[in-house]
Design a protein around this motif. Structure first.
Motif, PDB file in Angstrom:
ATOM      1  N   GLN A 170      -7.129  15.351  -1.234  1.00 59.32           N
ATOM      2  CA  GLN A 170      -6.334  14.702  -0.189  1.00 59.32           C
ATOM      3  C   GLN A 170      -6.898  14.935   1.205  1.00 59.32           C
ATOM      4  OE1 GLN A 170      -2.005  14.252  -0.109  1.00 59.32           O
ATOM      5  NE2 GLN A 170      -1.986  15.802  -1.700  1.00 59.32           N
ATOM      6  N   ASP A 177      -6.084  18.803   2.300  1.00 59.45           N
ATOM      7  CA  ASP A 177      -7.285  19.575   1.971  1.00 59.45           C
ATOM      8  C   ASP A 177      -8.407  19.408   3.004  1.00 59.45           C
ATOM      9  OD1 ASP A 177      -6.032  20.243  -0.532  1.00 59.45           O
ATOM     10  OD2 ASP A 177      -6.553  18.228  -1.198  1.00 59.45           O
ATOM     11  N   ASP A 212      -8.337  23.038  -4.087  1.00 57.69           N
ATOM     12  CA  ASP A 212      -6.997  22.539  -4.362  1.00 57.69           C
ATOM     13  C   ASP A 212      -6.787  22.527  -5.878  1.00 57.69           C
ATOM     14  OD1 ASP A 212      -4.558  21.022  -3.887  1.00 57.69           O
ATOM     15  OD2 ASP A 212      -5.682  19.267  -4.573  1.00 57.69           O
TER      16      ASP A 212
HETATM   17 MG   LIG Z   1      -4.263  17.669  -4.611  1.00 62.45          MG
END
Ligand SMILES: [Mg+2]
Length: 171
Positions: A118, A122, A33
């Protein structure tokens, strides 16, 4: 379902993730990410430390692809100087972008780790797509609007799992 929200590993930051230990686990690729994982969501460019982290991965032949739900401009401006492939508007937690990236990297599921800050995008996405997932502590507390909403749910999920004894890491 709840198990899909649990990462395989939880670390403080990407700098706790080293190429040597990845290679020991036969990992050859990272799907990461961007916002609040590599830099704060409102920071445009990679920091010297992040540049160094990418360099070290490259030296160890670990391929890194950035996948972000954020817009093209943001992801492109950040990723291009790093000379690393990227996907914008990825629509995590949908599996589609993860699978497409793995194919492009020419690696199998077992050779890739997914990194993100997250749980609902993710970790969930990485788990649904069948990868090993690593949750990092978000770089800053503040977030963009959509993320603020996700965070509220995330906090509830995490506190529920903590009560159930499914989480052992420190807050
Ligand atoms: Mg993020």
């Amino acid at each position: 379902m709840l198990n899909y929200l649990l990462p395989n590993e939880h670390v403080n930051s990407i700098f706790d993730i080293h190429p040597e230990s990845l290679k020991a686990k036969k990992i050859k690729g990272i799907i990461t990410d961007l916002d609040n994982t590599l830099v704060a969501w409102d920071v445009a460019d990679a920091t010297p430390e992040v540049i160094e982290w990418f360099k070290r991965m490259k030296e160890h032949n670990i391929k890194v692809t950035i996948i972000s739900n954020n817009k093209m401009e943001r992801v492109k401006i950040f990723s291009e100087p790093l000379d690393t492939p990227f996907v914008f508007s990825a629509r995590k937690p949908l599996r589609y972008a993860f699978k497409r990236v793995a194919k492009k990297m020419e690696l199998t599921k077992d050779e890739i780790v997914v990194i993100g800050d997250q749980v609902l995008t993710d970790v969930l996405g990485g788990n649904l797509a069948g990868f090993y997932t690593i949750l990092v502590v978000p770089i800053v507390e503040t977030d963009g609007k959509v993320t603020q909403f996700n965070r509220k749910i995330e906090r509830r999920v995490l506190s529920y799992m903590r009560k159930k004894g499914k989480i052992t890491w420190e807050e």
